[in-house]
Design an enzyme around this catalytic site. Structure first.
Site, mmCIF file in Angstrom:
data_model
loop_
_atom_site.group_PDB
_atom_site.id
_atom_site.type_symbol
_atom_site.label_atom_id
_atom_site.label_comp_id
_atom_site.label_asym_id
_atom_site.label_seq_id
_atom_site.Cartn_x
_atom_site.Cartn_y
_atom_site.Cartn_z
ATOM 1 N N CYS B 160 109.950 40.966 24.148
ATOM 2 C CA CYS B 160 109.257 39.739 24.548
ATOM 3 C C CYS B 160 108.184 39.311 23.565
ATOM 4 C CB CYS B 160 108.638 39.940 25.925
ATOM 5 S SG CYS B 160 109.772 40.731 27.057
ATOM 6 N N HIS B 292 100.676 35.776 28.523
ATOM 7 C CA HIS B 292 102.050 36.267 28.608
ATOM 8 C C HIS B 292 102.564 35.960 30.021
ATOM 9 C CE1 HIS B 292 105.547 38.365 27.345
ATOM 10 N NE2 HIS B 292 105.423 39.338 28.214
ATOM 11 N N GLU B 303 97.164 42.043 32.377
ATOM 12 C CA GLU B 303 96.716 40.980 31.471
ATOM 13 C C GLU B 303 95.393 40.380 31.951
ATOM 14 O OE1 GLU B 303 99.605 37.922 30.631
ATOM 15 O OE2 GLU B 303 98.459 37.229 28.883
ATOM 16 N N LYS B 322 105.537 30.131 31.868
ATOM 17 C CA LYS B 322 106.862 30.743 32.045
ATOM 18 C C LYS B 322 107.627 30.194 33.243
ATOM 19 C CE LYS B 322 106.807 34.945 29.334
ATOM 20 N NZ LYS B 322 105.530 34.837 28.600
ATOM 21 N N HIS B 327 111.215 32.836 31.116
ATOM 22 C CA HIS B 327 110.869 33.862 30.133
ATOM 23 C C HIS B 327 112.026 33.949 29.148
ATOM 24 C CE1 HIS B 327 109.502 37.192 28.006
ATOM 25 N NE2 HIS B 327 109.052 37.965 28.977
ATOM 26 N N PHE B 386 107.922 44.889 26.323
ATOM 27 C CA PHE B 386 108.394 46.221 26.683
ATOM 28 C C PHE B 386 108.385 47.065 25.415
ATOM 29 C CE2 PHE B 386 111.147 44.950 30.563
ATOM 30 C CZ PHE B 386 110.046 45.094 31.380
#
Lengths: 86, 399
Positions: B160, B292, B303, B322, B327, B386
């Protein structure tokens, strides 16, 4: 031109983006616009169409058992492989 | 040190097939999320996503190109064409440029189609151009060929965070003087059966909607597409009178060295602080952060904690876009940069769709509902992947 020769010619013409009727048996595939990727794609279509496996290595096109120097030689090679299949 | 400005942008995504349409949709609070449509979707338990619809494809695509271009490459080419046209650079000016793209899954549709052919359908052969079609670098390679780019060109893959890593590396190519111009961004096309099936297995997808920072959030919703930018040395851009959308002023990247999927507050904080440091910005100067903000429990909690740690109690406006574009995994940071440009260039912060009741524990100023007008002189764009890989861009408004 028999059915097999006509089908092979059509496949080569399609990959070269030319009219099949403009292709002559003595033509060199490279000269009618079939580059190396085009020949590899044409061989894939030939294998699918005739249910054969063509012994062609793009690294060493001159040293394989499958002659691609003219339309006629490709037709002859396909004919040999089809008849060997039985 | 040289300065780096953005002089062109291009995109295709579920909101629109170009930049003006995408920015208008982001600011109008539109969402591209809807029912997914592709082969075998009925075998999935997750059936929503932000899918590109009604796209006619690339005009003039030849038969050879059709066999060489996986969907992710097509998206990348469409975005690059728009960006190059907007920048107005000639072929000669583009020659020393390179292109760095982020993608997580590359030509996954090509892998899927051909595995299906040989495993499920029992076929004996796959098309001869399968390898050059599926490779992760197919997209930058075709952009290089199409526009005559001869500089550093490759793909980077960090899940990502891929697009932000790509943009950050290209930023440094220009900043450190190796190229006057670079193209960079991301492209992803994994909305297909295998792509969804794999993500479904991880149990992080929401079955019913993306709600970043909302107390009721229950997972992410996948998207697809590409966004690509022209990065240019500021003097080079000024000399030719180019339109400038924003300045990329800093980039921070860190690794958590902790867990393969769980986010770390510490790693995110370090990446944001590194981006601020390189940009010469104090936290107080930042008026907007594009988070994010995936809408998963874990990401949004970590976050928010990281944002509080970097910016204190009265921090900047924060939104996650998003729930609009989905995403888009390896492309997502590039799509989100469009929202950052809208904030800097137009003074409009895109809202966090899907967020109706901000999780009370967060203590962060989340922009919800409708776009918020604000004077934004500097902004951050966060991507946390990730694997614990963090990539944060710092941008400034063109004075």
């Amino acid at each position: 031109m028999d059915d097999l020769a006509r089908r092979v010619t059509e496949i080569l013409a399609q990959q070269a983006l030319v009219d099949p009727s403009s292709l002559r048996l003595e033509d060199d595939p490279a000269a009618i616009g079939l580059d190396s990727l085009g020949m590899v794609e044409a061989i894939f279509v030939i294998e699918e169409e005739f249910g054969i496996s063509v012994p062609f290595n793009a690294n060493t096109p001159d040293q394989t058992d499958f002659d691609i120097s003219s339309v006629a030689s490709v037709v002859a090679g396909v004919r040999r492989l089809v008849s060997a299949k039985g | 040190m040289r300065r780096v400005v953005i002089t062109g942008a291009g995109t295709i995504n579920a909101l629109a097939h170009d930049v003006p349409g995408t920015i208008a949709a982001l600011l109008a609070g539109q969402s591209g999320i809807g029912p997914l449509q592709f082969r075998d979707v009925e075998r999935l338990s997750i059936r929503i996503g932000a899918q590109i619809r009604d796209w006619p494809g690339i005009a003039g695509m030849t038969a050879r190109e059709a066999s060489l271009w996986d969907p992710f490459t097509r998206y990348a080419i469409a975005a690059a064409d728009e960006a190059v046209a907007m920048a107005g650079l000639s072929r000669d000016e583009l020659a020393p440029a390179g292109v760095i793209l982020g993608t997580a899954a590359g030509g996954i549709a090509t892998w899927e189609d051909n595995y299906r052919a040989v495993y499920a359908e029992g076929r004996d052969r796959v098309p001869p151009l399968t390898v050059p079609r599926l490779m992760h670098n197919a997209a930058p390679s075709h952009i290089s060929i199409r526009h005559g780019l001869r500089g550093a060109s490759f793909s980077v893959s960090s899940a990502c965070a891929s697009a932000n890593h790509a943009l950050g590396l290209a930023f440094r190519e220009v900043r450190e003087g190796r190229a006057p111009v670079m193209l960079a961004g991301g492209a992803e096309a994994m909305l297909l059966f295998g792509g969804l099936k794999a993500w479904e297995g991880l149990r992080v997808l929401s079955p019913d909607g993306c709600r970043p920072f909302d107390a009721r959030r229950n997972g992410m919703v996948m998207g697809e597409g590409a966004a690509i930018f022209v990065l240019e040395e500021a003097g080079h851009a000024k000399a030719r009178g180019a339109m400038r959308l924003a300045e990329i002023a800093g980039f921070g990247m860190t690794a958590d060295a902790a867990d393969i999927v769980a986010p770390s507050v510490e790693g995110a904080v370090a990446a944001m602080q590194a981006a601020l440091r390189e940009a010469g910005l104090s936290p107080q100067e930042v008026a907007y952060v594009n988070a994010h903000g995936t809408g998963t429990q874990a990401n949004d909690r970590a976050e928010a904690a990281a944002l509080r740690q970097v910016f204190g109690a009265s921090g900047p406006a924060v939104s996650s876009t998003k729930a609009a574009h989905g995403h888009a995994i390896g492309a997502t940071g590039a799509l989100e940069l469009l929202a950052v440009i809208a904030a800097l260039h137009k003074g409009q912060i895109a809202p966090t769709l899907g967020c109706e009741s901000v999780d009370p524990d967060f203590g962060v100023d989340i922009v919800t509902g409708a776009a918020r007008a604000a004077s934004v002189g500097a902004a951050l764009s966060n991507s946390f992947a990730f694997g614990g890989l963090n990539a944060v861009l710092a941008l400034k408004r063109i004075p």
